[in-house]
Design an enzyme around this catalytic site. Structure first.
Site, PDB file in Angstrom:
ATOM      1  N   PHE A 108      -4.388 -15.700   0.557  1.00 58.50           N
ATOM      2  CA  PHE A 108      -4.978 -13.895   0.454  1.00 58.50           C
ATOM      3  C   PHE A 108      -4.746 -13.044  -0.828  1.00 58.50           C
ATOM      4  O   PHE A 108      -4.594 -12.441  -0.515  1.00 58.50           O
ATOM      5  CB  PHE A 108      -5.716 -13.768   1.509  1.00 58.50           C
ATOM      6  CG  PHE A 108      -6.537 -14.994   2.746  1.00 58.50           C
ATOM      7  CD1 PHE A 108      -7.166 -16.061   2.114  1.00 58.50           C
ATOM      8  CD2 PHE A 108      -6.419 -14.916   4.342  1.00 58.50           C
ATOM      9  CE1 PHE A 108      -7.682 -16.238   2.967  1.00 58.50           C
ATOM     10  CE2 PHE A 108      -7.018 -15.447   4.663  1.00 58.50           C
ATOM     11  CZ  PHE A 108      -7.370 -16.497   4.675  1.00 58.50           C
ATOM     12  N   CYS A 121      -3.100 -14.038  -4.763  1.00 58.46           N
ATOM     13  CA  CYS A 121      -2.764 -13.384  -6.012  1.00 58.46           C
ATOM     14  C   CYS A 121      -3.347 -13.014  -6.470  1.00 58.46           C
ATOM     15  O   CYS A 121      -5.134 -12.851  -6.177  1.00 58.46           O
ATOM     16  CB  CYS A 121      -3.234 -15.102  -6.419  1.00 58.46           C
ATOM     17  SG  CYS A 121      -1.965 -16.155  -6.181  1.00 58.46           S
ATOM     18  N   CYS A 136      24.731  22.782  -0.636  1.00 53.26           N
ATOM     19  CA  CYS A 136      23.972  21.660  -0.690  1.00 53.26           C
ATOM     20  C   CYS A 136      23.446  20.771   0.768  1.00 53.26           C
ATOM     21  O   CYS A 136      23.622  21.403   2.371  1.00 53.26           O
ATOM     22  CB  CYS A 136      25.517  20.730  -0.100  1.00 53.26           C
ATOM     23  SG  CYS A 136      25.365  18.736   0.655  1.00 53.26           S
ATOM     24  N   CYS A 168      23.154  13.501  -5.505  1.00 56.02           N
ATOM     25  CA  CYS A 168      24.551  12.947  -5.450  1.00 56.02           C
ATOM     26  C   CYS A 168      25.220  11.494  -5.521  1.00 56.02           C
ATOM     27  O   CYS A 168      26.231  11.351  -6.766  1.00 56.02           O
ATOM     28  CB  CYS A 168      25.322  14.246  -5.456  1.00 56.02           C
ATOM     29  SG  CYS A 168      25.923  14.593  -4.127  1.00 56.02           S
TER      30      CYS A 168
END
Lengths: 431, 453
Positions: free
Chosen positions: A136, A138, A381, A387
């Site tokens: 069910f 493609c 931070c 980072c």
């Protein structure tokens, strides 16, 4: 030595690595080659009704490459088996008889009528195959004819067809789901309601792989035109992992066995799917990229990893990560981390600095005493991990938890208590 | 049959024709598209990248590499040419191992730098093959500038000034322009007449008139140029070679390396070029390496570079030293020539003494020595600026024997700029000369358009 033997819906195979229903499992020759190479099972390329379909005679595949031509993403516009049904059934019967220890599941796709399904299923049962998988999924070609993903996008169809199949056979029935849907839990639930024994996911994602800027044709180019096709390969793995996890952690569908599919290329990928609840995995693109021999690495890698971790069977780690996948609102707001750059490992490329400066929180220095020097400013931070994500050096930037004291960014004490959004003072719906 | 070891042996045709072709083929063939794509993907696109800082012409290296990676070769070439119109030659001759590639962060991550020079050549060669020119001249300013010397400094200066709308006349003494690019560097670094192709590429911007056969000091003088033109740029190079200061330097077989290399570069048929069987090269710079390697490639049996100091003091980079040794050149460190011994009217033996540094860093003879038999001795101990090209009272001020300039490459004469090897502080590199020419051009433009200097 770890025991990799696999039992999925009662279908036994020597390892959890199956080839997915796709070009590699189109015929006896390929399937026998796969078994010889060591694959635990195959899902035979999807069978349909006669007259059998025909494929385009132009190219069927398209790819996205890295600069060194590693294949990152892949798509196809191939249809289901374009060989006569009778030939496929004869080969399936022969192969199963000659390879009784390997799993052999047959993929099916016929129109949405009870008669169609109830006609083809017994034909498969007669071959001695271990089970059926209902395609069910493609998103190209067959979906225009009311099959494939156009069924997978309608839970009512899924439920009905699963039920018809269960009524027609004693074989296990697997429903293969399309990811081209908003909430994967709905079709999974429909499959369960219809009596399916398990689900397999994901099928390919609807896609256009790229445009040729000279001809203005999509790729693959069929005489100047192209069509949308099914996207797969390493690039789709994160999408597949999430969909597998959604089914595994949802109470209504948690009991549904899952065959995990989507970008599995290494043993590690396979283990990740299984920790999220998959009972085994199916592979296609990696085999189509490198050939069947990769199964040796899959088997060895998983086995060595299990030995390292002290796992004796795959049941020991299956689903182990499911409980840790939660809704955002349950994440611990008191878990505070800061990036820490290992100066001995830093190669001074400056990427962490510029991405933080341009796109995040201006929390990484550029220089110290006139020299390039990249250091995290804890008072800026937010611990976002950007980072560390862009750093070219593995292990150079770590996210380190603050376990007490004051967070220099917020000037608030770091609490060791768990607290989430549901009780946060900024949440208008806080309980 | 081996020749008698003491008799002089100078000969042409030491090799088969195909050996010459092989020996003098491109030392680093052009990358193909796939190789360039893979290499480009190794670049980390560093912020404020160290390679850009290390490049004398400040080419935006991460940008042009990213342009290559995204198959935008035209963009990559323009990024390079914007900063360095001789990006093609610099890609071939720059000692990248001591410039951009030395500071590449990939040296730390994986141990090997991105091959910036190779990538630069990929971009510039690809662009130059199209026959296009990347810049258009600005509308004419009506100003005229004389550029003396068509080497890298002069060409770069002329190109930039032309782009800015000025009309340029280049005066070049030799028959061909290009300076050391044409006459100096090793042949295998710039095959297929690349130096002339690059000159044609530069001139294709228009607005530049080239007058060859015009030497300063030979019917051409600075005062006349200053009165005939609105500004003058001097890219004179260094016309003289340093001497060993030993008796017998005019003996047959004692040769200035730079002259021999020029001969080699201009030879139509290398098999016709005479080369000795035993070669001694005295010096430690790039010229020493270039002449040593090339004589070896011409079929010399024994080639020995003798340098009076050690490996680390050598002007030629480690890469160049390795290149010489890979080609079978022997390098002897810590020895200096003290006597040139003539035999049968030609150089026969060079007598060396070993050297060492004393505590004050001064080089001394140890008194101990050795003799080397030789058919040819090449002097590669540096070039010298010939200030007698200036007529009396016309010369700009000199420092340490070369033209003194300020940061804008302006000389002591208000309307005269200079760059390349003829200026004090000149770096002896093509890329540095290009930068001199570019910087001077920007300053000249400012002078011509606003009167400011």
């Amino acid at each position: 030595m770890a025991d990799l033997r696999n039992d999925f819906l009662g279908i036994k195979s020597p390892n959890p690595f199956w080839l997915a229903s796709a070009p590699p499992t189109d015929r006896e020759t390929n399937v026998v080659r796969a078994y010889k190479a060591g694959w635990g099972g195959v899902v035979w390329k999807t069978l349909g009704e006669e007259p059998h379909v025909v494929n385009v005679n132009g190219p069927r595949y398209g790819a996205i490459h890295s600069n060194d031509r590693q294949l990152i993403g892949f798509n196809n516009i191939e249809l289901i088996s374009d060989r006569p049904l009778e030939v496929n059934l004869r080969e399936i019967k022969k192969v199963k008889r000659e390879w009784p220890d390997r799993a052999l599941v047959v993929s099916l796709m016929v129109p949405v009528t009870e008669e169609s399904w109830k006609t083809i299923v017994p034909l498969v049962e007669e071959t001695g195959a271990d089970g059926i998988e209902l395609n069910f999924g493609c998103p190209h070609g067959m979906s225009e004819r009311g099959m494939g993903s156009s069924i997978g996008q309608d839970p009512e169809y899924i439920e009905n067809i699963a039920r018809w199949c269960k009524q027609s056979t004693s074989m296990p029935v697997i429903v293969k789901l399309t990811p081209n849907i908003t909430d994967i839990r709905q079709p999974a639930l429909a499959a369960l309601k219809g009596g399916a024994d398990g689900v397999a996911l994901i099928n390919t994602i609807n896609s256009i792989i790229g445009i040729d800027l000279d001809t203005m044709s999509p790729n693959p180019n069929i005489d100047g035109q192209g069509s949308h096709g099914g996207y797969c390969g390493p690039a789709v793995k994160p999408i597949a992992l999430n969909m597998v996890a959604e089914i595994a952690r949802n109470a209504d569908t948690a009991a549904l066995p899952i065959s995990g599919i989507g970008g599995v290329s290494t043993w590690r990928d396979a283990v990740e799917f299984m920790t999220l609840g998959a009972g085994n995995v199916q592979v296609c693109t990696a085999a189509m990229t490198y050939g069947f021999k990769i199964v040796e690495e899959l088997i060895d890698g998983m086995s060595d990893w299990m030995d390292d971790k002290g796992y004796t069977t795959t049941d020991d780690f299956m689903g182990a990560a499911v409980k840790n996948v939660v809704d955002w609102k349950y994440l611990n707001m008191n878990y505070v981390v800061k990036a820490v750059i290992d100066q001995d490992k830093c190669i001074k490329c400056g990427r962490c600095h510029i991405v933080c400066e341009d796109t995040s929180h201006q929390a990484i220095t550029l220089e110290r005493n006139g020299e390039r020097y990249f250091e995290v400013k804890d008072d800026e931070c937010v611990g976002c991990n950007l980072c560390a994500s862009v750093c070219p050096v593995e292990g150079c930037i770590d996210m380190v938890q603050l376990t007490g004291g004051i967070d220099p960014r917020t000037n608030q004490p770091v609490s060791t208590e768990y607290a989430n959004w549901t009780t946060h003072s900024n949440n208008p719906n806080a309980v | 049959m081996a020749n008698n070891s003491t008799a002089s042996d100078i000969s042409t045709h030491r090799l088969e024709q195909h050996e010459y072709e092989n020996n003098f083929s491109d030392i680093h063939p052009l990358l193909d598209g796939y190789q360039a794509s893979v290499e480009a993907s190794r670049c980390y696109f560093c912020h404020d990248a160290p390679c850009v800082v290390a490049c004398p012409t400040s080419i935006d290296i991460p940008l042009f590499i990213r342009q290559i990676a995204s198959t935008n070769n035209t963009g990559a070439a323009k990024t390079i040419f914007q900063q360095n119109i001789m990006g093609g030659m610099c890609a071939r001759v720059c000692p990248t191992e001591t410039l951009c590639e030395e500071v590449c962060v990939r040296n730390e991550a994986g141990g090997k730098p991105v091959k910036i020079g190779f990538l630069q050549r990929f971009a510039t060669d690809g662009y130059m093959e199209t026959g296009d020119h990347p810049f258009q001249r600005a509308s004419s300013t009506g100003k005229k500038v004389a550029v003396v010397g068509a080497g890298p400094a002069g060409m770069a200066c002329a190109h930039r000034l032309s782009a800015l709308g000025h009309d340029i006349t280049i005066f070049e003494g030799r028959a061909k322009s290009g300076g050391l690019n044409e006459y100096g560097i090793a042949s295998y670094k710039a095959v297929d007449d690349f130096a002339q192709k690059e000159i044609d590429f530069i001139l294709s911007i228009g607005g530049i008139e080239l007058k060859t056969g015009s030497y300063l000091g030979q019917g051409l003088d600075l005062d006349t140029l200053r009165s005939d033109y609105d500004a003058v740029f001097l890219g004179l190079g260094q016309g003289g070679s340093n001497n060993l200061r030993l008796d017998g330097e005019d003996t047959d077989g004692v040769i200035n390396a730079i002259d021999y290399i020029a001969q080699l570069r201009q030879a139509d048929d290398l098999s016709q070029l005479s080369v000795g069987r035993r070669i001694i090269v005295i010096g430690g710079g790039m010229t020493a390496i270039d002449v040593a390697v090339q004589t070896k490639l011409l079929g010399a049996e024994e080639v020995t570079i003798v340098y009076r100091r050690g490996i680390s003091q050598m002007g030629a980079s480690k890469y160049e030293q390795d290149l010489a040794q890979t080609n079978g050149v022997n390098i002897v460190y810590w020895a200096m020539p003290v006597e040139l011994v003539e035999q049968d009217g030609r150089i026969g033996v060079v007598r060396f003494e070993r050297t060492s540094l004393d505590n004050d860093g001064k080089l001394n003879s140890t008194g101990d020595g050795f003799d080397l038999a030789s058919d040819m001795v090449f002097k590669a101990i540096g070039q010298v600026f010939l200030s007698d090209v200036f007529a009396k009272n016309q010369a700009p001020e000199l420092t340490r024997g070369r033209i003194r300039v300020d940061d804008n490459r302006q000389t002591s004469l208000g309307d005269v700029w200079a760059g390349g090897d003829c200026i004090d502080g000149g770096d002896d590199l093509t890329v540095a000369a290009v930068e001199d020419g570019k910087v001077a051009a920007m300053a000249i433009d400012k002078f011509l358009t606003s009167g400011e200097v």
